[in-house]
Design an enzyme around this catalytic site. Sequence first.
Site, mmCIF file in Angstrom:
data_model
loop_
_atom_site.group_PDB
_atom_site.id
_atom_site.type_symbol
_atom_site.label_atom_id
_atom_site.label_comp_id
_atom_site.label_asym_id
_atom_site.label_seq_id
_atom_site.Cartn_x
_atom_site.Cartn_y
_atom_site.Cartn_z
ATOM 1 N N GLY A 11 0.836 -1.203 0.000
ATOM 2 C CA GLY A 11 0.000 0.000 0.000
ATOM 3 C C GLY A 11 0.867 1.247 0.000
ATOM 4 O O GLY A 11 2.103 1.150 0.041
ATOM 5 N N ASP A 12 0.229 2.408 -0.085
ATOM 6 C CA ASP A 12 0.932 3.701 -0.100
ATOM 7 C C ASP A 12 1.913 3.822 -1.268
ATOM 8 O O ASP A 12 2.944 4.471 -1.163
ATOM 9 C CB ASP A 12 1.703 3.938 1.215
ATOM 10 C CG ASP A 12 0.822 3.739 2.419
ATOM 11 O OD1 ASP A 12 -0.301 4.256 2.399
ATOM 12 O OD2 ASP A 12 1.240 3.063 3.372
ATOM 13 N N ALA A 38 -7.509 3.088 5.366
ATOM 14 C CA ALA A 38 -6.319 3.611 4.692
ATOM 15 C C ALA A 38 -6.756 4.864 3.957
ATOM 16 O O ALA A 38 -7.924 5.239 4.008
ATOM 17 C CB ALA A 38 -5.768 2.580 3.730
ATOM 18 N N GLY A 39 -5.822 5.496 3.285
ATOM 19 C CA GLY A 39 -6.241 6.697 2.572
ATOM 20 C C GLY A 39 -5.292 7.024 1.451
ATOM 21 O O GLY A 39 -4.215 6.465 1.345
ATOM 22 N N HIS A 40 -5.744 7.886 0.597
ATOM 23 C CA HIS A 40 -4.903 8.380 -0.485
ATOM 24 C C HIS A 40 -4.624 9.843 -0.222
ATOM 25 O O HIS A 40 -5.499 10.563 0.226
ATOM 26 C CB HIS A 40 -5.656 8.354 -1.808
ATOM 27 C CG HIS A 40 -5.992 6.991 -2.283
ATOM 28 N ND1 HIS A 40 -5.057 6.002 -2.429
ATOM 29 C CD2 HIS A 40 -7.157 6.463 -2.689
ATOM 30 C CE1 HIS A 40 -5.652 4.928 -2.894
ATOM 31 N NE2 HIS A 40 -6.927 5.181 -3.049
ATOM 32 N N THR A 41 -3.433 10.264 -0.573
ATOM 33 C CA THR A 41 -3.143 11.687 -0.503
ATOM 34 C C THR A 41 -3.087 12.211 -1.926
ATOM 35 O O THR A 41 -2.420 11.639 -2.775
ATOM 36 C CB THR A 41 -1.785 11.918 0.189
ATOM 37 O OG1 THR A 41 -1.769 11.108 1.357
ATOM 38 C CG2 THR A 41 -1.590 13.368 0.555
ATOM 39 N N THR A 127 -6.014 -0.167 12.477
ATOM 40 C CA THR A 127 -6.196 1.283 12.545
ATOM 41 C C THR A 127 -7.454 1.610 13.362
ATOM 42 O O THR A 127 -7.825 2.760 13.484
ATOM 43 C CB THR A 127 -6.342 1.895 11.134
ATOM 44 O OG1 THR A 127 -7.452 1.257 10.499
ATOM 45 C CG2 THR A 127 -5.095 1.703 10.312
ATOM 46 N N THR A 237 -5.060 -7.011 5.247
ATOM 47 C CA THR A 237 -6.312 -6.304 5.438
ATOM 48 C C THR A 237 -7.455 -7.319 5.295
ATOM 49 O O THR A 237 -7.210 -8.496 5.056
ATOM 50 C CB THR A 237 -6.410 -5.110 4.466
ATOM 51 O OG1 THR A 237 -7.510 -4.296 4.870
ATOM 52 C CG2 THR A 237 -6.602 -5.537 3.014
ATOM 53 N N LEU A 334 9.958 8.119 -7.769
ATOM 54 C CA LEU A 334 11.350 7.907 -8.166
ATOM 55 C C LEU A 334 12.208 9.125 -7.828
ATOM 56 O O LEU A 334 13.388 8.994 -7.494
ATOM 57 C CB LEU A 334 11.398 7.610 -9.672
ATOM 58 C CG LEU A 334 12.751 7.207 -10.235
ATOM 59 C CD1 LEU A 334 13.267 5.936 -9.570
ATOM 60 C CD2 LEU A 334 12.670 7.000 -11.743
ATOM 61 N N GLY A 416 7.028 13.108 -9.214
ATOM 62 C CA GLY A 416 6.571 14.193 -8.347
ATOM 63 C C GLY A 416 5.138 13.900 -7.951
ATOM 64 O O GLY A 416 4.478 13.056 -8.575
HETATM 65 P P1 GDP Z 1 -1.800 5.510 -2.059
HETATM 66 O O1 GDP Z 1 -2.545 5.071 -0.855
HETATM 67 O O2 GDP Z 1 -1.246 4.348 -2.846
HETATM 68 O O3 GDP Z 1 -2.518 6.492 -2.900
HETATM 69 O O4 GDP Z 1 -0.517 6.250 -1.524
HETATM 70 P P2 GDP Z 1 -0.353 7.569 -0.652
HETATM 71 O O5 GDP Z 1 -1.544 8.419 -0.598
HETATM 72 O O6 GDP Z 1 0.288 7.182 0.609
HETATM 73 O O7 GDP Z 1 0.665 8.308 -1.597
HETATM 74 C C1 GDP Z 1 1.954 8.386 -1.374
HETATM 75 C C2 GDP Z 1 2.414 9.796 -1.195
HETATM 76 O O8 GDP Z 1 3.335 10.043 -2.211
HETATM 77 C C3 GDP Z 1 1.407 10.921 -1.295
HETATM 78 O O9 GDP Z 1 1.766 11.918 -0.364
HETATM 79 C C4 GDP Z 1 1.554 11.429 -2.725
HETATM 80 O O10 GDP Z 1 1.251 12.800 -2.871
HETATM 81 C C5 GDP Z 1 2.995 11.208 -2.946
HETATM 82 N N1 GDP Z 1 3.397 10.884 -4.303
HETATM 83 C C6 GDP Z 1 2.757 10.144 -5.256
HETATM 84 N N2 GDP Z 1 3.534 10.033 -6.343
HETATM 85 C C7 GDP Z 1 4.683 10.701 -6.087
HETATM 86 C C8 GDP Z 1 5.901 10.922 -6.803
HETATM 87 O O11 GDP Z 1 6.086 10.446 -7.917
HETATM 88 N N3 GDP Z 1 6.860 11.663 -6.179
HETATM 89 C C9 GDP Z 1 6.712 12.165 -4.928
HETATM 90 N N4 GDP Z 1 7.701 12.862 -4.395
HETATM 91 N N5 GDP Z 1 5.591 11.975 -4.217
HETATM 92 C C10 GDP Z 1 4.600 11.250 -4.783
#
Ligand code: GDP
Length: 431
Positions: A11-12, A38-41, A127, A237, A334, A416
């Site tokens: 995850g994440d 869980a969550g997405h950012t 959680t 999970t 990356l 990014g």
């Molecule tokens: P998810 O649950 O798989 O969506 O993962 P997360 O929400 O934990 O996302 C991982 C974090 O990495 C978030 O804060 C995103 O904004 C950030 N993120 C995603 N892709 C990239 C990337 O290519 N580069 C960087 N630096 N951050 C990223």
Amino acid sequence: MVKAVVGANWGDEGKGKITDMLAEKADIIIRFQGGANAGHTIVNNYGKFALHTLPSGVFYSHTTSIIGNGVALNIPKLFEEIQSIVKENVPMPKILVSDRCQIVMPYHILFDAYEEERLAGKSFGSTKSGIAPFYSDKYAKIGFQVSELFDEEVLKEKVQRVCDLKNVLLEHLYHKPAIDPAELLETLHGYRDMVEPYVCDVSSFLDKAIKEGKTILLEGQLGTLKDPDHGIYPMVTSSSTLAGYGAVGAGIPPYEIKQVVTVCKAYSSAVGAGEFVSEILDEKVAGELRERGGDGGEYGATTHRPRRMGWFDCVASRYGCRLQGTTDVAFTVLDVLGYLDEIPVCVGYELDGEVIDDFPVTSKLAKCKPVLKNLPGWKCDIRGIKKYEELPENCRGYIEFIEKSIGYPITMISNGPGREDIIYRESPLKK
Ligand code: GDP
């Protein structure tokens, strides 16, 4: 055309960002499993958001966001989330909730906490969002479907029946206050009023959408290694994280899923306990990667817990991609590795003096040691680069080494957190 966006690892991996990006050209985005644990950012032009229940497509006005039947629906949380994005001036999204979706009950959350308390040191690192008790009840056939909120007679009888059962456990196992059926019924009336405008026969809606040629994204939560069948059981999970389950959790035919985009992070991270072979045990080295990782550090989007850090794991990722049925790998975050002189990669597991490259069952996994290979770093910032050829040679070398090792085509590289931070690549592995 149905596409799935799922995770290869723990995850994440950055699924939220990839879904948000692909949602630009999609009509429907649907969550098919998991809950608000869980969550997405997501970072976009409205700001930075942590989504726990809503699909990542809610920021586009042309998309319909769906909570599929496979999701553990926390109704008050869903409403809080809708309100929080509308408050930031995101236009009110079109949201549908499956009438077959089941509801996270207030007592699921309590039972989750009580059970963790009872297990003390031996806990699963939940959680405490009620997800495990929720899915247990779903399969024990004492869960509440959204549709049942609209049948007062059924609801009243079931509330009484379930309270009788739960109250035995509360009194004798956990020594906690009993649930009052009348109060619970009142709460469910509140839930009914909150969810009513969104309730829909989702599989029928999707059947029509597929026939009309709409683009549909299935958005997974967590990754392969947290799948209850194929992951690091029991530290997994409670619902399947695999693209295959997308068909079940959304209510569509499996053969309609034409593309499986598996998101794979350029290094590893995991939350909570569980086997993690490529974990960085030197806290100084791990701490630096954690602080530089993701967008503002590798901390849980829901819990804010610091994530455990590791090097890229070819064994786990190859397995993770295989179980998903990967057609495309999106290789993410990356840019974060740009500070390292050398980048260790886990290329095999040593188990009882032998090197294996198939991901084993948990009892064997616990005995595995990582076999690391150092690849040269590129020592610069790759953010802003749009073309694959413009990446530094060592960076391309890293990508190509990993692609060859996992055996699935890396066709997208995320450099990014923003929507536009993406490099498309022609892969020699793409048929
Ligand atoms: P998810 O649950 O798989 O969506 O993962 P997360 O929400 O934990 O996302 C991982 C974090 O990495 C978030 O804060 C995103 O904004 C950030 N993120 C995603 N892709 C990239 C990337 O290519 N580069 C960087 N630096 N951050 C990223």
